[in-house]
Design a protein around this motif. Sequence first.
Motif, PDB file in Angstrom:
ATOM      1  N   PRO A   1       0.845  -1.213   0.000  1.00 40.03           N
ATOM      2  CA  PRO A   1       0.000   0.000   0.000  1.00 40.03           C
ATOM      3  C   PRO A   1       0.874   1.254   0.000  1.00 40.03           C
ATOM      4  O   PRO A   1       1.862   1.335   0.736  1.00 40.03           O
ATOM      5  N   ALA A   2       0.541   2.222  -0.826  1.00 40.99           N
ATOM      6  CA  ALA A   2       1.340   3.457  -0.909  1.00 40.99           C
ATOM      7  C   ALA A   2       1.313   4.178   0.433  1.00 40.99           C
ATOM      8  O   ALA A   2       0.246   4.573   0.909  1.00 40.99           O
TER       9      ALA A   2
ATOM     10  N   LYS B   1       9.239  -0.327   4.676  1.00 39.65           N
ATOM     11  CA  LYS B   1       8.318  -0.017   3.586  1.00 39.65           C
ATOM     12  C   LYS B   1       7.566   1.288   3.823  1.00 39.65           C
ATOM     13  O   LYS B   1       6.962   1.826   2.889  1.00 39.65           O
ATOM     14  N   SER B   2       7.611   1.842   5.055  1.00 43.23           N
ATOM     15  CA  SER B   2       6.908   3.093   5.382  1.00 43.23           C
ATOM     16  C   SER B   2       7.845   4.277   5.524  1.00 43.23           C
ATOM     17  O   SER B   2       7.432   5.338   6.013  1.00 43.23           O
ATOM     18  N   ILE B   3       9.107   4.133   5.113  1.00 46.96           N
ATOM     19  CA  ILE B   3      10.053   5.246   5.217  1.00 46.96           C
ATOM     20  C   ILE B   3       9.667   6.334   4.220  1.00 46.96           C
ATOM     21  O   ILE B   3       9.341   6.062   3.062  1.00 46.96           O
TER      22      ILE B   3
ATOM     23  N   ARG C   1       7.787  -0.845  -3.340  1.00 43.15           N
ATOM     24  CA  ARG C   1       8.694  -0.524  -2.246  1.00 43.15           C
ATOM     25  C   ARG C   1       9.791   0.440  -2.699  1.00 43.15           C
ATOM     26  O   ARG C   1      10.357   0.297  -3.781  1.00 43.15           O
ATOM     27  N   ALA C   2      10.074   1.412  -1.827  1.00 48.79           N
ATOM     28  CA  ALA C   2      11.177   2.355  -2.035  1.00 48.79           C
ATOM     29  C   ALA C   2      11.097   3.064  -3.381  1.00 48.79           C
ATOM     30  O   ALA C   2      12.119   3.305  -4.030  1.00 48.79           O
TER      31      ALA C   2
ATOM     32  N   TYR D   1      18.168  -1.587   2.057  1.00 53.19           N
ATOM     33  CA  TYR D   1      16.788  -1.935   1.694  1.00 53.19           C
ATOM     34  C   TYR D   1      16.357  -1.160   0.453  1.00 53.19           C
ATOM     35  O   TYR D   1      15.755  -1.726  -0.472  1.00 53.19           O
ATOM     36  N   PHE D   2      16.677   0.127   0.418  1.00 54.08           N
ATOM     37  CA  PHE D   2      16.322   0.926  -0.760  1.00 54.08           C
ATOM     38  C   PHE D   2      17.022   0.387  -2.007  1.00 54.08           C
ATOM     39  O   PHE D   2      16.396   0.207  -3.066  1.00 54.08           O
TER      40      PHE D   2
END
Length: 278
Positions: A121-122, A219-221, A131-132, A242-243
């Motif tokens: 989810p965005a 995923k929420s950064i 993601r990212a 992660y990015f």
Amino acid sequence: MANNQELNRKRKNSHDFQIPITKFPDIHQEDDESTDFSLSLSLSFHPPTPHRPPRLPQPPPPQSPPLHSLLSHPPPHLPLQLPPSHPLFIPPPSLAGPSRPLRARRNPTQAPREGKSDIVPAPFPWATNRRATVHSLDHLISNQIFTIVGYVQCKRCERSYELEFDLRQKFLEVGTFIADHKATMHDRAPAIWMNPNLPSCKFCQQEHSMKPIIAEKKKSINWLFLLLGQMLGCCTLEQLKYFCKHTKNHRTGAKDRVLYLTYLGLCKQLDPNGPFDR
């Protein structure tokens, strides 16, 4: 006449002393008959001996090497030979197949872990459902998104509040800095990115004390907020990896290298035609 009488007398005396000979059975004849009988029995009860080929001459036995030769050249160690039916039997390498099916080696920078999806989810209006990944600058402006917001917290008074960045102005600052210094960065983030110049607190007036609040779940950064404030250096190496993982960038090496790739990756998402290739 006297001679004839003397001869007769001698003959008489010899007859008087002659021992009578008794006729005994012929022992040798009986032995021969018994032998012939035994032989006939053995021949009648034993099968005939098969014809055997003539024996070839055997080679002489090998002579053992002298003791000094065994000490200087010990015999090779042979493995224990087990029959194939033995539970500990291991087939030779040439006959044994692979222990498990071969798989194509996967690049560690590609794809998320098994069980996770690239689609999420965005978390923000300026982020996509991948993601990212953020929307391009053209997409954001066409959707009337000009301000990017995020939360910061003071390291001194620990108060937090929402901070706003002008999208076009801040992106122009970051893009211009990269265009001017990219040739001298050598794929490494400069010191100003590694130790960001943080905003001052509007409550206690402490300078360079407002650090960004980064979500625990990667995923929420708020990646775009961190980019525009040039605060990506506040992320941990794990968060930066992660990015790079989900944007198909090389993610090994020191933090300055991974941070450099994160800056270029986000700028490339905002402006795919800009000077942000590696």
